[in-house]
Design a protein around this motif. Structure first.
Motif, PDB file in Angstrom:
ATOM      1  N   ASP A   1       0.846  -1.200   0.000  1.00 20.41           N
ATOM      2  CA  ASP A   1       0.000   0.000   0.000  1.00 20.41           C
ATOM      3  C   ASP A   1       0.878   1.246   0.000  1.00 20.41           C
ATOM      4  O   ASP A   1       2.083   1.179   0.254  1.00 20.41           O
ATOM      5  N   LYS A   2       0.261   2.388  -0.301  1.00 15.62           N
ATOM      6  CA  LYS A   2       1.016   3.631  -0.405  1.00 15.62           C
ATOM      7  C   LYS A   2       1.601   4.058   0.934  1.00 15.62           C
ATOM      8  O   LYS A   2       2.672   4.664   0.985  1.00 15.62           O
ATOM      9  N   GLU A   3       0.902   3.768   2.022  1.00 18.16           N
ATOM     10  CA  GLU A   3       1.378   4.164   3.345  1.00 18.16           C
ATOM     11  C   GLU A   3       2.496   3.259   3.853  1.00 18.16           C
ATOM     12  O   GLU A   3       3.076   3.523   4.897  1.00 18.16           O
ATOM     13  N   LYS A   4       2.763   2.172   3.138  1.00 17.56           N
ATOM     14  CA  LYS A   4       3.804   1.204   3.487  1.00 17.56           C
ATOM     15  C   LYS A   4       3.563   0.571   4.861  1.00 17.56           C
ATOM     16  O   LYS A   4       4.500   0.279   5.608  1.00 17.56           O
ATOM     17  N   LYS A   5       2.282   0.366   5.156  1.00 17.67           N
ATOM     18  CA  LYS A   5       1.919  -0.335   6.383  1.00 17.67           C
ATOM     19  C   LYS A   5       1.863  -1.842   6.172  1.00 17.67           C
ATOM     20  O   LYS A   5       2.058  -2.611   7.106  1.00 17.67           O
ATOM     21  N   GLN A   6       1.569  -2.247   4.934  1.00 16.95           N
ATOM     22  CA  GLN A   6       1.481  -3.665   4.603  1.00 16.95           C
ATOM     23  C   GLN A   6       2.681  -4.037   3.730  1.00 16.95           C
ATOM     24  O   GLN A   6       2.861  -3.478   2.648  1.00 16.95           O
ATOM     25  N   LEU A   7       3.474  -4.976   4.227  1.00 15.49           N
ATOM     26  CA  LEU A   7       4.712  -5.347   3.548  1.00 15.49           C
ATOM     27  C   LEU A   7       4.738  -6.845   3.286  1.00 15.49           C
ATOM     28  O   LEU A   7       4.260  -7.640   4.108  1.00 15.49           O
ATOM     29  N   LEU A   8       5.310  -7.220   2.151  1.00 15.54           N
ATOM     30  CA  LEU A   8       5.409  -8.629   1.782  1.00 15.54           C
ATOM     31  C   LEU A   8       6.824  -8.937   1.324  1.00 15.54           C
ATOM     32  O   LEU A   8       7.412  -8.198   0.533  1.00 15.54           O
ATOM     33  N   ARG A   9       7.369 -10.059   1.823  1.00 18.07           N
ATOM     34  CA  ARG A   9       8.664 -10.554   1.351  1.00 18.07           C
ATOM     35  C   ARG A   9       8.512 -12.032   1.038  1.00 18.07           C
ATOM     36  O   ARG A   9       7.892 -12.780   1.798  1.00 18.07           O
ATOM     37  N   LEU A  10       9.069 -12.445  -0.096  1.00 18.70           N
ATOM     38  CA  LEU A  10       8.956 -13.832  -0.537  1.00 18.70           C
ATOM     39  C   LEU A  10      10.326 -14.343  -0.956  1.00 18.70           C
ATOM     40  O   LEU A  10      10.996 -13.746  -1.795  1.00 18.70           O
ATOM     41  N   VAL A  11      10.734 -15.456  -0.355  1.00 16.52           N
ATOM     42  CA  VAL A  11      11.978 -16.121  -0.741  1.00 16.52           C
ATOM     43  C   VAL A  11      11.626 -17.498  -1.288  1.00 16.52           C
ATOM     44  O   VAL A  11      10.903 -18.271  -0.648  1.00 16.52           O
ATOM     45  N   VAL A  12      12.106 -17.782  -2.496  1.00 16.12           N
ATOM     46  CA  VAL A  12      11.907 -19.083  -3.132  1.00 16.12           C
ATOM     47  C   VAL A  12      13.283 -19.620  -3.499  1.00 16.12           C
ATOM     48  O   VAL A  12      14.074 -18.918  -4.151  1.00 16.12           O
ATOM     49  N   ALA A  13      13.580 -20.840  -3.074  1.00 18.21           N
ATOM     50  CA  ALA A  13      14.914 -21.397  -3.315  1.00 18.21           C
ATOM     51  C   ALA A  13      14.821 -22.878  -3.637  1.00 18.21           C
ATOM     52  O   ALA A  13      13.935 -23.585  -3.140  1.00 18.21           O
ATOM     53  N   GLY A  14      15.732 -23.342  -4.475  1.00 22.06           N
ATOM     54  CA  GLY A  14      15.836 -24.762  -4.797  1.00 22.06           C
ATOM     55  C   GLY A  14      17.266 -25.122  -5.102  1.00 22.06           C
ATOM     56  O   GLY A  14      17.995 -24.327  -5.711  1.00 22.06           O
TER      57      GLY A  14
ATOM     58  N   PHE B   1       4.508 -11.757   5.702  1.00 24.27           N
ATOM     59  CA  PHE B   1       3.625 -10.605   5.548  1.00 24.27           C
ATOM     60  C   PHE B   1       3.533  -9.872   6.883  1.00 24.27           C
ATOM     61  O   PHE B   1       3.359 -10.494   7.931  1.00 24.27           O
ATOM     62  N   SER B   2       3.703  -8.550   6.848  1.00 26.35           N
ATOM     63  CA  SER B   2       3.554  -7.751   8.066  1.00 26.35           C
ATOM     64  C   SER B   2       2.587  -6.605   7.811  1.00 26.35           C
ATOM     65  O   SER B   2       2.522  -6.055   6.705  1.00 26.35           O
ATOM     66  N   TYR B   3       1.847  -6.257   8.840  1.00 24.82           N
ATOM     67  CA  TYR B   3       0.861  -5.170   8.737  1.00 24.82           C
ATOM     68  C   TYR B   3       0.956  -4.320   9.999  1.00 24.82           C
ATOM     69  O   TYR B   3       0.625  -4.775  11.088  1.00 24.82           O
ATOM     70  N   ARG B   4       1.444  -3.090   9.827  1.00 28.87           N
ATOM     71  CA  ARG B   4       1.503  -2.154  10.950  1.00 28.87           C
ATOM     72  C   ARG B   4       0.215  -1.340  10.935  1.00 28.87           C
ATOM     73  O   ARG B   4       0.049  -0.423  10.120  1.00 28.87           O
ATOM     74  N   VAL B   5      -0.699  -1.685  11.825  1.00 32.16           N
ATOM     75  CA  VAL B   5      -2.004  -1.030  11.867  1.00 32.16           C
ATOM     76  C   VAL B   5      -1.860   0.427  12.259  1.00 32.16           C
ATOM     77  O   VAL B   5      -2.450   1.323  11.653  1.00 32.16           O
ATOM     78  N   ASN B   6      -1.063   0.684  13.276  1.00 31.42           N
ATOM     79  CA  ASN B   6      -0.777   2.045  13.728  1.00 31.42           C
ATOM     80  C   ASN B   6       0.543   2.013  14.487  1.00 31.42           C
ATOM     81  O   ASN B   6       1.266   1.007  14.451  1.00 31.42           O
TER      82      ASN B   6
END
Length: 784
Positions: free
Chosen positions: A274-287, A308-313
Motif C-alpha cells: 500500500d502507499k502508506e507502506k503499512k502492509q509489507l510482503l517478502r517472498l523467498v523461493v529457493a531450490g 507478511f507484516s501489517y503495521r495497523v498504527n
C-alpha cells in the motif's frame, strides 16, 4: 594456556592503551556530540561521521549517537553512508565545551540493516538482538555469552549449507543426526534442533540458508527462557532468524553452481502493498540439488518462504511468517556401529574406502517441513509492550531408510536397515510476553514476564532388519528398497505414537544498580506431562509421567569503561525431562529432570569506535541426575545419581584494522567427561566432543577507486580429535580446513568464486561419514 592468556591480554590491553592515548584532556579540546536518525525516526546504527580535512571520524552506536573530541575551531562534518547522498553540516567547537548536532538521513531502519558498511565497526560483529534475553539488551549489558552469524558473513563465504554457518561460531562443531538434521555441539553437548524466531520448532531437516537473515548462538544452559522439550539446552541453543520485510521495493536473484553437480537458485523479493507502506510482503523461493563425491548419493530440496507484516498504527503490528520445504536425499543416511571387532582405532585407519558409499540412490529419505508462525506486537503504554507468538510446525518422512554398517572383522561387515516409514512429527507453541522498561526509584528495570504452552507429537512405524553380509574388498551386493520392504513386512513393523505438553511461566528482570553496574534475576517454572508411548498393536499407553522443573538464572555485569568494556559473571540452568525406567524386578524407577548448572566469568570489549569486539570467558557446567547402571545380585539396575562435567574457555574476536578489512576468529578449549557413571564409561570423555576448536575468517574489500568492490576472503577451521564411542577406544581424527573466496561486489550485482577444503583433507563427521574433498562454487547475484 599461558600463550593464550598472553594473547588475550594483548588483544584487550593494547586497544585500551590506544584509546587512552586518543582521549586526552587538553584545555584546547572541545567535544561534538551528535545523534543520527533514519527517515522513520529510528536510531541510525553504524553510520560513519567524518571530519572533513582531517583523519578524525566516529561511528554511531546502537542509539544513533556519536562523539568526537577536537581542538577549538570550525569544522565540516560529513555523514557517509554507502549508496546514499552525503550530508554535511558546519559546526563550531569551543574550548572545554560540548556542542550538539543532529542529522536525519533519508533511509529507513530496515534499509540500513541491508547495507554492508565498509568502514566503521566490523560488519561480521554480533548485532544487538532482543531474541537472546527477550528484552532490549546490549551485548555488553548481557551477562550471558552469545554470538550472531549474520547475512554479511554468509554472503562473504558463499554459504550454501548450514554447517558452513556453524563453523564461524567459537567452539562450535557441526553435528549430524542420521535422519539428515544438521546442528552443532556447543560446549560439548550435541543439539540437532534449533529455534525458529525464538520458538521451539520441529527438526528442520532440509532448511535452506537462503531464507535466513542470521543465526543466534546462545551459549550455556538456557532452560530459563527457552525451556527443554526437544531442545537439549545444557550446552546452549541456536536460533534461526528468518528474513523479514522492509518498507521499499527490492530484492535479488542468485545462482550458485559448482563441483559435484551442485546447483542452487533463489529469488528474494520484497514490496510494500500500500502507499502508506503499512502492509509489507517478502517472498523467498529457493531450490538446490547436488550429487555426492562418493559412488552413490544425492541431495535436493526446495523452499517457499513468504512473510507478511501489517503495521495497523504506531502501537499495533501483525506478522505472519511461513516456510514450506520438501527434500529428498541419500547422503547423510548412514551410521557405523560394532567397531569392537576391528583392529583399526580411528576412521583414518578403517579401510572402508573414502569414496565408497555402501548405499544406493534409491535407498533414500523423502521428507518435508511446514512452519507457520504468527506474531502480534502491541504497545500497551510508554513503559510496557505485549508480544504474542504462535508457531505451528509439522514435519514428515514419506519414507526413511537408515543404513547401519556393523563391522564383524577388518574386512567383513553386515548391513542392517532401519525402515521408518512413514513418520509424522510436530510442535505447536503459544507464547505470551509482557516486556517492560521502567524505573523504581533510581533503579532502571527491564523486565519480561512470559507464559509458554508447548504441545509436541510423533507418530511412526519402524522396524530394523538385517540385509546382507559383505566383504569390503569385493564388489557390493545389490541394495534396493524392494528387498528392504519385503524383509520389513516379514519381520513386522512396530507402530507407536507419543504426545507431550508443557506449561511454563518465567520472569526475568535486569536492573541497573548504577549506570555501569547491573544485575539479572530470572526464574522459570515448567510442568511437563505425557501419556508415554501408544502401542497401536495393544491399544495401550505405557511410560507416562509428569515432571515439574524450576530453572533459575542470575547474572552480574560491571562496566569499568562505559559501553566499551564489561566484566560479567553468570549462573545458568538448563533441564531435560527424563522418563521412568522399568527395573529388572519389575518396579518402576521414577526419575527427576536432568539438570545442567553453569557458572561463568569473563570479559567483553567493544573498543576503538567499535572496530574491535572481543569476548573471553571461562565456564563450568555440572550435570546432575544422570542415570547410570549398577549390577546388584547379578542383575543390572538403573540409578539416578550420575554426574558429568563440562568446563573450558572461549575467545571470540571481531576486528576491523583498516576500512574494508574484516576479521572474525575464535578459539575454544573444552573438557566434557563423566564424573560419576557406569564402570565402562567412568572418567571417559563424551563422544564427538573435541577438546580444541579454532576458526578464523578474514576478508578485504577495496573501498575506493576504479577497483572498488573487488575483494578476497580466506579462513580455516581446526577441530581436534574426539571419540566416536563411549568407551573412548575409537577416534574421530582431527582436521584442518582451508577455504578462500574472491569477489566483485557492486550495488547492482555481486560475483564470487569460492574454494572449500583447499588442502583436500580427508575428514569425517560425527556419524563417521566421509566429508567433501576440495570443491569449488561460482555465485552470481543480481540486485533489484
Amino acid at each position: 594456556m599461558k600463550r593464550i592468556t598472553r594473547c588475550m591480554l594483548l588483544v584487550l590491553v593494547l586497544p585500551l592503551h590506544i584509546l587512552a592515548m586518543d582521549d586526552n584532556n587538553s584545555t584546547d579540546i572541545g567535544i561534538i556530540k551528535g545523534k543520527i536518525t533514519t527517515s522513520d525516526h529510528k536510531p541510525a546504527i553504524a553510520v560513519t561521521v567524518l571530519v572533513k580535512g582531517s583523519s578524525k571520524n566516529a561511528v554511531t552506536d546502537d542509539e544513533g549517537n556519536f562523539s568526537i573530541k577536537l581542538p577549538a575551531g570550525v569544522y565540516e562534518l560529513e555523514v557517509s553512508l554507502i549508496g546514499y547522498v552525503k550530508q554535511t553540516k558546519s559546526v563550531t567547537v569551543e574550548k572545554q565545551a560540548t556542542v550538539g548536532i543532529q542529522f536525519q538521513i533519508e533511509v529507513s531502519d530496515v534499509q540500513l540493516q541491508e547495507i554492508i558498511v565498509t568502514s566503521g565497526r566490523n560488519k561480521f560483529a554480533a548485532r544487538e538482538t532482543e531474541q537472546v534475553a527477550r528484552i532490549p539488551l546490549k551485548k555488553l549489558e548481557n551477562p550471558q555469552v552469545y554470538q550472531v552469524i549474520g547475512r554479511a558473513l554468509m554472503n562473504d563465504q558463499v554459504v550454501t549449507d548450514r554447517t558452513d554457518i556453524y563453523r564461524n561460531v567459537a567452539g562450535a562443531v557441526p553435528n549430524f543426526a542420521v535422519g539428515g538434521s544438521q546442528g552443532m555441539s556447543i560446549r560439548g553437548f550435541a543439539n540437532t534442533t534449533g529455534m525458529r524466531n525464538g520458538m521451539i520448532t520441529s527438526a528442520i531437516v532440509p532448511l535452506n540458508p537462503a531464507i535466513l537473515d542470521r543465526v543466534e548462538v546462545i551459549k550455556g544452559p538456557s532452560g530459563t527462557l527457552f525451556g527443554s522439550n526437544r531442545n537439549m539446552t545444557l550446552g546452549g541453543v541456536y536460533n534461526y532468524i528468518t528474513k523479514q520485510p522492509y518498507d521499499h521495493f527490492g530484492g535479488e536473484f542468485n545462482y550458485t553452481g559448482g563441483s559435484f553437480e551442485f546447483s542452487r537458485v533463489f529469488a528474494d523479493l520484497n514490496t510494500p502493498l500500500d502507499k502508506e507502506k503499512k502492509q509489507l510482503l517478502r517472498l523467498v523461493v529457493a531450490g538446490q540439488t547436488e550429487s555426492s563425491f562418493q559412488d552413490q548419493g544425492f541431495a535436493k530440496n526446495y523452499t517457499i518462504a513468504p512473510v507478511f507484516s501489517y503495521r495497523v498504527n504506531d502501537r499495533l503490528k501483525f506478522t505472519i511468517d511461513a516456510d514450506i520445504t520438501r527434500s529428498s536425499f541419500a547422503m547423510p543416511t548412514l551410521a557405523i556401529a560394532s567397531l569392537n571387532n576391528v583392529s583399526a582405532r580411528s576412521f583414518k585407519e578403517l579401510q572402508l574406502g573414502y569414496n565408497r558409499s555402501y548405499i544406493t540412490n534409491n535407498v533414500n529419505v523423502d521428507n518435508g517441513i511446514n512452519n507457520i508462525q504468527a506474531r502480534v506486537e502491541y504497545k500497551l503504554s510508554r513503559n510496557w509492550a505485549s508480544q504474542t507468538n504462535y508457531l505451528y510446525s509439522e514435519g514428515f518422512y514419506k519414507h526413511f531408510y537408515w543404513t547401519i554398517l556393523n563391522l564383524l572383522t577388518d574386512s567383513t561387515l553386515y548391513r542392517s536397515v532401519r525402515n521408518q516409514t512413514p513418520e509424522k512429527f510436530g510442535n505447536i507453541q503459544l507464547q505470551q510476553n509482557f516486556i517492560g522498561d521502567f524505573n523504581i526509584g533510581s533503579f532502571r528495570n527491564r523486565v519480561v514476564v512470559g507464559l509458554d504452552y508447548n504441545y509436541g507429537y510423533n507418530s511412526l512405524y519402524r522396524v530394523t532388519v538385517n540385509y546382507d553380509t559383505l566383504n569390503i574388498n569385493k564388489p557390493l551386493n545389490d541394495y534396493n528398497t524392494d528387498k528392504i520392504n519385503l524383509l520389513s513386512w516379514q519381520k513386522g513393523f512396530y507402530a507407536s505414537t507419543t504426545k507431550s505438553s508443557s506449561y511454563a511461566v518465567y520472569v526475568s528482570d535486569v536492573f541497573n544498580i548504577a549506570p555501569n553496574l547491573l544485575a539479572m534475576l530470572s526464574l522459570r517454572a515448567d510442568k511437563f506431562t505425557t501419556d508415554g508411548n501408544y502401542n497401536v498393536a495393544t491399544g495401550k499407553f505405557s511410560g507416562g509421567y509428569q515432571q515439574t522443573s524450576f530453572s533459575p538464572k542470575f547474572g552480574l555485569v560491571y562496566q569499568p569503561i562505559q559501553n566499551k568494556l564489561a566484566l560479567f559473571a553468570n549462573y545458568l540452568n538448563g533441564f531435560v525431562n527424563t522418563a521412568p525406567l522399568l527395573q529388572p524386578d519389575n518396579t518402576i524407577l521414577k526419575l527427576n529432570p536432568q539438570y545442567g548448572n553453569q557458572w561463568e566469568v569473563g570479559v567483553k570489549a567493544d573498543l576503538i569506535q567499535r572496530k574491535l569486539n572481543a569476548t573471553f570467558s571461562y565456564y563450568n557446567i555440572d550435570v546432575t541426575n544422570s542415570t547410570r547402571t549398577e549390577v546388584i545380585n547379578g542383575r543390572t539396575y538403573a540409578i539416578q545419581d550420575g554426574t558429568q562435567r563440562s568446563r573450558g574457555y572461549e575467545l571470540e574476536l571481531a576486528a576491523t584494522p583498516v576500512a574494508g578489512f574484516n576479521i572474525i576468529a575464535g578459539y575454544a578449549y573444552n573438557e566434557n567427561k563423566y564424573t560419576k557413571a557406569s564402570p565402562a564409561i567412568q572418567g571417559k570423555m563424551i563422544t564427538a566432543s573435541p577438546q580444541q576448536v579454532g576458526n578464523i575468517w578474514a576478508s578485504y574489500s577495496i573501498t575506493q577507486g576504479k577497483m572498488k568492490g573487488m575483494g578476497i576472503g580466506a579462513g580455516g577451521n581446526y577441530v581436534s580429535s574426539s571419540w566416536f564411542d563411549v568407551t573412548n577406544s575409537f577416534a574421530i581424527p582431527s582436521y584442518t580446513l582451508l577455504d578462500a573466496t574472491v569477489f566483485y561486489d557492486q550495488p547492482a550485482y555481486r560475483l564470487a568464486l569460492k574454494g572449500n577444503n583447499l588442502l583436500n583433507k580427508e575428514y569425517w563427521n560425527t556419524n563417521g561419514t566421509p566429508q567433501k574433498p576440495i570443491h569449488f562454487l561460482v555465485s552470481v547475484t543480481i540486485r533489484l
